[in-house]
Motif scaffolding. Structure first.
Motif, PDB file in Angstrom:
ATOM      1  N   LEU A 136       0.785  -1.167   0.184  1.00 30.68           N
ATOM      2  CA  LEU A 136       0.116   0.135   0.047  1.00 30.68           C
ATOM      3  C   LEU A 136       0.640   1.218  -0.026  1.00 30.68           C
ATOM      4  CD1 LEU A 136      -2.944   1.382   0.299  1.00 30.68           C
ATOM      5  CD2 LEU A 136      -2.646   1.041   2.586  1.00 30.68           C
ATOM      6  N   SER A 137       0.612   2.006  -1.105  1.00 30.20           N
ATOM      7  CA  SER A 137       1.665   3.318  -1.033  1.00 30.20           C
ATOM      8  C   SER A 137       0.954   4.591  -1.263  1.00 30.20           C
ATOM      9  CB  SER A 137       2.498   3.064  -2.120  1.00 30.20           C
ATOM     10  OG  SER A 137       1.899   2.835  -3.565  1.00 30.20           O
ATOM     11  N   PHE A 138      -0.416   4.467  -1.225  1.00 27.49           N
ATOM     12  CA  PHE A 138      -1.479   5.451  -1.305  1.00 27.49           C
ATOM     13  C   PHE A 138      -1.448   6.144   0.174  1.00 27.49           C
ATOM     14  CE2 PHE A 138      -1.616   3.858  -5.519  1.00 27.49           C
ATOM     15  CZ  PHE A 138      -2.291   4.954  -6.304  1.00 27.49           C
ATOM     16  N   PRO A 139      -1.720   7.420   0.294  1.00 30.37           N
ATOM     17  CA  PRO A 139      -1.654   8.006   1.803  1.00 30.37           C
ATOM     18  C   PRO A 139      -3.104   7.954   2.513  1.00 30.37           C
ATOM     19  CG  PRO A 139      -1.881   9.794   0.154  1.00 30.37           C
ATOM     20  CD  PRO A 139      -1.605   8.562  -0.825  1.00 30.37           C
TER      21      PRO A 139
ATOM     22  N   LEU B 162      -5.031   3.003  18.197  1.00 31.40           N
ATOM     23  CA  LEU B 162      -6.259   3.779  18.230  1.00 31.40           C
ATOM     24  C   LEU B 162      -5.553   5.322  18.169  1.00 31.40           C
ATOM     25  CD1 LEU B 162      -9.257   3.947  17.938  1.00 31.40           C
ATOM     26  CD2 LEU B 162      -9.472   3.616  20.240  1.00 31.40           C
ATOM     27  N   SER B 163      -4.653   5.690  19.117  1.00 31.84           N
ATOM     28  CA  SER B 163      -4.364   6.885  19.234  1.00 31.84           C
ATOM     29  C   SER B 163      -3.705   7.444  17.792  1.00 31.84           C
ATOM     30  CB  SER B 163      -3.329   6.906  20.201  1.00 31.84           C
ATOM     31  OG  SER B 163      -2.347   6.323  19.924  1.00 31.84           O
ATOM     32  N   MET B 164      -3.351   6.460  17.019  1.00 30.60           N
ATOM     33  CA  MET B 164      -2.842   6.964  15.639  1.00 30.60           C
ATOM     34  C   MET B 164      -3.796   6.889  14.561  1.00 30.60           C
ATOM     35  SD  MET B 164       0.969   5.978  15.642  1.00 30.60           S
ATOM     36  CE  MET B 164       2.104   5.530  16.938  1.00 30.60           C
ATOM     37  N   ALA B 165      -5.301   6.695  15.045  1.00 34.52           N
ATOM     38  CA  ALA B 165      -5.990   6.566  13.725  1.00 34.52           C
ATOM     39  C   ALA B 165      -6.078   7.492  12.564  1.00 34.52           C
ATOM     40  CB  ALA B 165      -7.565   6.380  14.471  1.00 34.52           C
ATOM     41  N   SER B 166      -5.939   8.823  13.001  1.00 32.51           N
ATOM     42  CA  SER B 166      -6.102   9.654  11.722  1.00 32.51           C
ATOM     43  C   SER B 166      -4.544   9.941  11.347  1.00 32.51           C
ATOM     44  CB  SER B 166      -6.645  10.822  12.390  1.00 32.51           C
ATOM     45  OG  SER B 166      -5.916  11.285  13.519  1.00 32.51           O
ATOM     46  N   ARG B 167      -3.460   9.342  11.472  1.00 30.00           N
ATOM     47  CA  ARG B 167      -2.341   9.432  11.008  1.00 30.00           C
ATOM     48  C   ARG B 167      -2.386   8.881   9.428  1.00 30.00           C
ATOM     49  NH1 ARG B 167       2.445   9.143  13.946  1.00 30.00           N
ATOM     50  NH2 ARG B 167       3.450   8.830  12.237  1.00 30.00           N
ATOM     51  N   VAL B 168      -1.377   9.289   8.534  1.00 26.23           N
ATOM     52  CA  VAL B 168      -1.272   8.773   7.303  1.00 26.23           C
ATOM     53  C   VAL B 168      -0.608   7.491   7.303  1.00 26.23           C
ATOM     54  CG1 VAL B 168      -0.416   9.322   4.933  1.00 26.23           C
ATOM     55  CG2 VAL B 168      -1.581  11.082   6.322  1.00 26.23           C
ATOM     56  N   TYR B 169      -1.026   6.458   6.803  1.00 28.47           N
ATOM     57  CA  TYR B 169      -0.428   5.100   6.999  1.00 28.47           C
ATOM     58  C   TYR B 169       0.956   5.033   6.299  1.00 28.47           C
ATOM     59  CZ  TYR B 169       0.440   0.058   5.931  1.00 28.47           C
ATOM     60  OH  TYR B 169       0.914  -0.973   5.743  1.00 28.47           O
ATOM     61  N   THR B 170       1.080   6.091   4.979  1.00 30.80           N
ATOM     62  CA  THR B 170       2.427   5.623   4.603  1.00 30.80           C
ATOM     63  C   THR B 170       3.534   6.586   5.389  1.00 30.80           C
ATOM     64  OG1 THR B 170       1.833   7.634   3.147  1.00 30.80           O
ATOM     65  CG2 THR B 170       1.848   5.525   2.199  1.00 30.80           C
TER      66      THR B 170
END
Lengths: 340, 275
Positions: free
Chosen positions: B86-89, B123-131
């Motif tokens: 997965l490389s899409f943000p 859970l605390s990083m739920a809105s971080r960008v995965y990439t």
């Protein structure tokens, strides 16, 4: 934020469409545009209509505007599908050999049409469409082993088919006389100049219907971004999806190229712009591409008609001149945010 | 439950798996161990249905894999891959939501996604960008996605396949990941099959261990039956001490430091720098 973007996309399309109907070699006041349009739709009594205005609007500008909208939307959705299939934001429909095949078909008719007795006006779009379909089928066939199509092989087969079709077109360019060469060059730069209602009816079948199907695949495309293997685990029928995407892209792009010539850049850039606005979720990117692609291509067509009135600039030049720097600016601003 | 009978996989002329039979019962954690290239990941691909074996059968709930509709199978078995391309943000939450693809009812998605993120401590990083995440954080998000795929009210038996789920994780998260898999086996009757390189992790958390060696089943049994100097020597060509874990009484493997497999020398001044 994304709701605001969505509303502006729809509004922008409406505004540009009205401008496209009003402006040109003959200016028609906005009020008359709206009045005549509603009258044509049978929604209101148009009252007195100047026959010249009516003729230009209904005979020339309406089909032209609609064709630009359909081609822009179709090419952009096709681009979004390709980028999902290849899991790569740089993929575009050209990878399937669609455009180069269409160009070879068109060149064949432009250069050899008279000699072969195939010079009827409808021959050019038909040959371009056939070229697009044949080259896509070849790419698909070459990249399928057993019952599996390998996306990486598709890329390589596409490059090979593009090269071969390019050689054929090159040969025809060599054989062409000066007039044919000019026709061919203008064709590759694209134009909506000859749009007719017949083109619109054809596009309804070959662009609107397949694009409509594709809008339902957005969620599946998201899952594909996890990788084919992970998508399989989540219940996606990978091979069937690949075939459907290729068929839709081939028909939509083939029809667009056949009716309006080669219009580069839109399929690549529009989905990318949408991703910068809405994030990578294809449930937003695909429909947004439809609207933004339609608006941008319509806007580009408007510019191409207005800069050197009463003559016209080929639209391929306009899309690249406006799209290129705009795209670069967006890329550099999003790179600062670390989004790519 | 998951059954594989006499699986043989031949790619070109190379034999990758030869007559391997394994089962994973509901409620059981099975660890698959063995050297690099032993066929562990291939076995997992066969068990998941992604790879058709040259011969042999895989049965899920007693039915051959090929007779399952893709979506129905997706609600019963999930596989966590070693890597994700997965490389899409996407945002972390969106990635886990992709695990809900097999389900159409939208009502509980948000709760399930939050719960799965909580379980992997993300859970605390739920809105971080995965990439932008580290390798280990990505691995935990993918674990949450796989858990979200299996979480539903239906009473089906679930099969959880994990391919080296701890390869990028720090020590506490390695343990937590295996504890999480074991918890799903105990509490929700999942059949868990996990490929592991760390024999001590496998010994501590698995009910059964399977050793693969050159595509064949080399040994299988409870940790105390198969985590022995003999098995480790025959599978890895490595001499070892086996001691007992003071808390769990499970076997632990210590690699021997004898002249036959000598340790790399560390100079004392290097150690001082590390100090």
């Amino acid at each position: 934020m994304s709701r605001l973007y969505a509303i502006s996309l729809v509004l922008a399309l409406i505004v540009v469409a009205i401008m496209s109907l009003a402006f040109g070699a003959m200016s028609i006041p906005f009020a008359d545009v709206v009045r005549i349009s509603f009258g044509a739709l049978g929604l209101a009594d148009p009252g007195f209509v100047e026959p010249g205005q009516h003729g230009v609007l209904m005979g020339i500008r309406f089909p032209r505007t609609l064709l630009a909208i359909l081609v822009g939307g179709g090419l952009s959705v096709a681009g979004a599908l390709m980028q999902g299939l290849f899991r790569n934001p740089l993929a575009d429909p050209g990878l399937l050999g669609v455009s180069s095949g269409a160009a070879l078909g068109a060149a064949l008719i432009i250069v050899l049409g008279t000699t072969l007795g195939l010079s009827a006006p409808w021959m050019l779009p038909v040959a371009a469409f056939v070229g697009a379909v044949v080259s896509t089928l070849l790419v698909m066939r070459l990249s399928t082993v057993g019952s599996k199509t390998m996306v990486s092989n598709m890329l390589l087969a596409g490059i090979a088919i593009n090269a071969i079709a390019g050689a054929g077109t090159g040969l025809l360019v060599y054989l062409a006389d000066d007039d044919q060469l000019r026709d061919l060059t203008f064709w590759t730069l694209g134009s909506f100049g000859g749009a007719s209602w017949a083109d619109i009816r054809l596009s309804m079948v070959l662009i609107v219907v397949p694009t409509g199907f594709a809008l339902f695949w957005a969620r599946t495309l998201n899952v594909m971004l996890l990788g084919e293997s992970a998508a399989y685990m989540l219940g996606v029928s990978i091979q069937r999806l690949k075939q459907r995407i290729v068929v839709v892209v081939c028909i939509v792009v083939g029809c667009s190229v056949a009716l309006s010539g080669m219009i580069g850049f839109v399929g690549l850039v529009v989905p990318h712009l949408c991703r910068l606005m809405f994030g990578p979720d294809n449930r937003k990117v695909v429909p947004a591409s439809l609207f933004l692609g339609a608006t941008l291509l319509l806007g580009a067509d408007l510019v191409s008609r207005l800069v050197i009135v009463p003559s016209e600039l080929p639209i391929g030049i306009v899309t690249s001149v406006i799209g290129g720097p705009f795209f670069l600016a967006l890329l550099s601003s999003s790179r600062k945010k670390g989004l790519w | 439950m998951l059954e594989a009978l006499n699986i043989t996989v031949r790619i070109d002329s190379k034999l990758i798996l030869e007559q391997v039979s394994v089962t994973a019962e509901a409620g059981e954690v099975v660890a698959v161990c063995g050297p690099n290239g032993a066929g562990k990941s291939t076995l997992l691909r066969v068990l998941s249905g992604e790879l058709e074996p040259t011969s042999g059968h895989v049965l899920v709930e007693g039915r051959p894999l090929s007779s399952w509709a893709p979506k129905a199978l997706a609600t019963r078995r999930a596989l966590l891959h070693q890597q994700s391309p997965l490389s899409f943000p996407f945002r972390v939450r969106e990635v886990v939501e992709l695990g809900r693809f097999p389900y159409t009812d939208d009502a509980r998605h948000d709760d399930i996604v939050s719960s799965c993120l909580e379980q992997v401590d993300m859970l605390s990083m739920a809105s971080r960008v995965y990439t932008t995440l580290s390798g280990g954080e990505k691995q935990r998000v993918q674990m949450a996605r796989v858990l979200a795929q299996l979480m539903s009210d239906d009473q089906h038996h679930k099969i959880l396949l994990l391919d080296e789920p701890t390869s990028s994780l720090d020590l506490p998260h390695q343990d937590a990941t295996l504890a999480l898999a074991a918890k799903h086996a105990r509490e929700h009757n999942y059949a868990v099959l996990v490929v592991l390189h760390d024999l001590n992790l496998a010994s501590n958390w698995a009910d059964r261990l399977i050793f693969l060696h050159e595509g064949r089943l080399a040994a299988q049994g409870s940790p105390s039956e198969v985590v022995t100097t003999e098995v480790i020597r025959s599978v890895y060509k490595l001499d070892s001490h086996i001691i007992e874990h003071p808390d769990t009484q499970r076997p632990l493997v210590l690699v021997r430091r004898s002249p036959s497999n000598s340790a790399p020398e560390i100079h004392t001044n290097q150690l001082q720098i590390l100090d």
